[in-house]
Design an enzyme around this catalytic site. Structure first.
Site, PDB file in Angstrom:
ATOM      1  N   ARG A  65       0.817  -1.208   0.000  1.00 17.15           N
ATOM      2  CA  ARG A  65       0.000   0.000   0.000  1.00 17.15           C
ATOM      3  C   ARG A  65       0.859   1.270   0.000  1.00 17.15           C
ATOM      4  O   ARG A  65       0.368   2.331  -0.357  1.00 17.15           O
ATOM      5  CB  ARG A  65      -0.942  -0.023   1.203  1.00 17.15           C
ATOM      6  CG  ARG A  65      -2.166   0.847   1.049  1.00 17.15           C
ATOM      7  CD  ARG A  65      -3.235   0.527   2.095  1.00 17.15           C
ATOM      8  NE  ARG A  65      -2.706   0.486   3.436  1.00 17.15           N
ATOM      9  CZ  ARG A  65      -2.755  -0.585   4.230  1.00 17.15           C
ATOM     10  NH1 ARG A  65      -3.309  -1.716   3.785  1.00 17.15           N
ATOM     11  NH2 ARG A  65      -2.269  -0.555   5.449  1.00 17.15           N
ATOM     12  N   TYR A 119     -12.910  22.937 -11.891  1.00 18.21           N
ATOM     13  CA  TYR A 119     -13.369  21.650 -12.435  1.00 18.21           C
ATOM     14  C   TYR A 119     -14.600  21.181 -11.657  1.00 18.21           C
ATOM     15  O   TYR A 119     -14.621  21.200 -10.425  1.00 18.21           O
ATOM     16  CB  TYR A 119     -12.211  20.666 -12.287  1.00 18.21           C
ATOM     17  CG  TYR A 119     -12.397  19.258 -12.740  1.00 18.21           C
ATOM     18  CD1 TYR A 119     -12.990  18.943 -13.961  1.00 18.21           C
ATOM     19  CD2 TYR A 119     -11.903  18.212 -11.952  1.00 18.21           C
ATOM     20  CE1 TYR A 119     -13.106  17.625 -14.376  1.00 18.21           C
ATOM     21  CE2 TYR A 119     -12.013  16.893 -12.358  1.00 18.21           C
ATOM     22  CZ  TYR A 119     -12.626  16.604 -13.563  1.00 18.21           C
ATOM     23  OH  TYR A 119     -12.726  15.297 -13.965  1.00 18.21           O
ATOM     24  N   ASP A 191      -5.108  23.221  -9.063  1.00 14.86           N
ATOM     25  CA  ASP A 191      -5.211  22.147 -10.037  1.00 14.86           C
ATOM     26  C   ASP A 191      -4.404  22.598 -11.248  1.00 14.86           C
ATOM     27  O   ASP A 191      -4.832  23.462 -12.011  1.00 14.86           O
ATOM     28  CB  ASP A 191      -6.678  21.907 -10.405  1.00 14.86           C
ATOM     29  CG  ASP A 191      -6.851  20.730 -11.370  1.00 14.86           C
ATOM     30  OD1 ASP A 191      -5.893  20.403 -12.102  1.00 14.86           O
ATOM     31  OD2 ASP A 191      -7.954  20.149 -11.403  1.00 14.86           O
TER      32      ASP A 191
END
Length: 405
Positions: A65, A119, A191
């Site tokens: 992980r 977004y 972003d």
């Protein structure tokens, strides 16, 4: 920390290729690409080794992980591309990167200010998902930067930015907005998928966290989904911890695809940018186009700020149809396109087109200044690697098929 002494093409070629990723200890030679390490279980040498534990950092085997050499190589490459970053965390999609990053820096009772043209999934995360955790969010107009300082309150902890804005492509003054946030002790998140660090080194321009959808330009071939968040310490440690709490992990096979795409990203960006500018210029002369929202095009909204702050662009831009063109006509236009597929996403090798109407997903301002709020119908184009003249011819026949309205 990233090393920017070389040019972008050299950095893309060399990044993430440390010998520990591309060779076997104690043997001569190495390979060009980091191998694909598929492993859920990582082993310890002994009970004593187990008792010592492993640092929670890339490069130390612990459990699948936390990734392995293939994922570590990609994260290291992305960190090297973002000047000012100390680390990068990988996520199975861009939306996962955005959601986890916001949850890492916000707590119940906190407030997030989010640019109005962000977004749409980011907007949904901010205004819906975070609300479940007692976190409030308020949209703001990124073009009214003087109002941001007044909006920042005692509970404001982060500002979510995006430039150019999604769909409507406004370019805002990121350095100024980030400076306002920093002066008030507020983190700024951007972003940065549109430009990537090659076109806009976000941390150098004052942002604290740079998030990307690697599905787009980094992958580049429409065959992998992934996201990333890059930041300096201690912020990246907070994001890493949150990602581990939530079990966020990417597959080594996808990481290898992203690494492969990364090597040619600048070539693809340069090509799609040049083609986009040519197509945008052609669209600007069409009588049934009222505005072209392409900041790379001289005279387009946001061009001066783009020219000041950005080193490059990409193939994503929008245009607005003239008054009198209704939705049925816009549908005929898009349906008639042959080389443009109809689909979400962008940044791949193929061109795409989708219709859009920003009003339902904007609160403060639907369109950039100068565009009639009530009359425009939008079309977003993602320009791929086809020849510009072929794309222009395809758009030309689609406008003919749209007919008179």
């Amino acid at each position: 920390m990233s090393d920017s002494k070389h040019g972008p093409s050299t950095r893309l070629t060399e990044a993430g290729r440390k010998r520990e990723w591309t060779s076997v200890p104690g043997t001569k030679g190495s390979v060009v690409n980091p191998p694909v390490w598929r492993a859920s279980t990582h082993l310890y040498e002994s009970i004593d080794d187990l008792a010592k534990g492993r640092p929670n950092e890339d490069g130390h085997f612990y459990y699948g992980r936390r990734g392995g050499p293939t994922q570590w190589a990609l994260a290291d490459a992305l960190t090297q591309l973002e000047p000012g970053a100390d680390g990068t965390e990988l996520f199975p999609s861009g939306v996962a990167a955005l959601a986890c990053t916001l949850m890492a820096v916000l707590r119940p009772g906190d407030e997030l200010l989010v640019t109005d043209n962000v977004y749409e999934p980011t907007r949904n995360i901010a205004l819906s998902m975070l609300k479940q955790f007692g976190i409030t969010a308020r949209p703001f107009d990124p073009l009214e930067q003087d109002l941001l300082a007044d909006m920042i309150g005692p509970n404001t902890r982060a500002v979510m930015l995006e430039s150019p804005g999604s769909l409507t492509m406004e370019v805002c003054d990121i350095p100024a907005l980030a400076a306002i946030a920093r002066d008030r002790g507020v983190l700024s998140i951007i972003d940065n998928t549109w430009a990537t660090p090659l076109g806009f080194p976000a941390l150098q321009h004052g942002c604290d966290i740079s998030v990307m959808s690697l599905t787009k330009h980094v992958g580049g071939h429409s065959d992998v989904m992934m996201g990333s968040a890059s930041a300096a310490k201690p912020v990246i440690n907070r994001i890493r911890r949150q990602a581990q709490f939530m079990g966020q992990v990417v597959s080594p096979d996808d990481a290898a695809l992203a690494l492969r795409g990364l090597r040619t990203m600048k070539l693809r960006l340069d090509r799609s940018t040049a083609t986009a500018i040519k197509v945008a210029g052609w669209l600007a002369d069409r009588p049934r186009v009222s505005a072209v929202l392409c900041p790379m095009l001289p005279g387009a909204p946001g061009h001066d700020l783009w020219k000041r702050d950005f080193h490059g662009g990409c193939g994503l831009f929008s245009f607005v149809l003239a008054d009198g063109v209704d939705k049925a006509a816009r549908g005929r236009l898009v349906d008639a396109l042959d080389l443009f597929g109809i689909g979400f996403s962008w940044g791949g090798f193929e061109s795409l087109a989708i219709p859009f109407d920003p009003a339902p997903v904007h609160t403060v301002r639907a369109w950039p200044p100068g565009i009639d709020e009530g009359s425009g119908l939008g079309v977003r184009l993602s320009i791929g690697l086809e020849d510009a003249d072929d794309l222009i011819a395809d758009l030309g026949q689609a406008f003919d098929a749209m007919g008179q309205t």
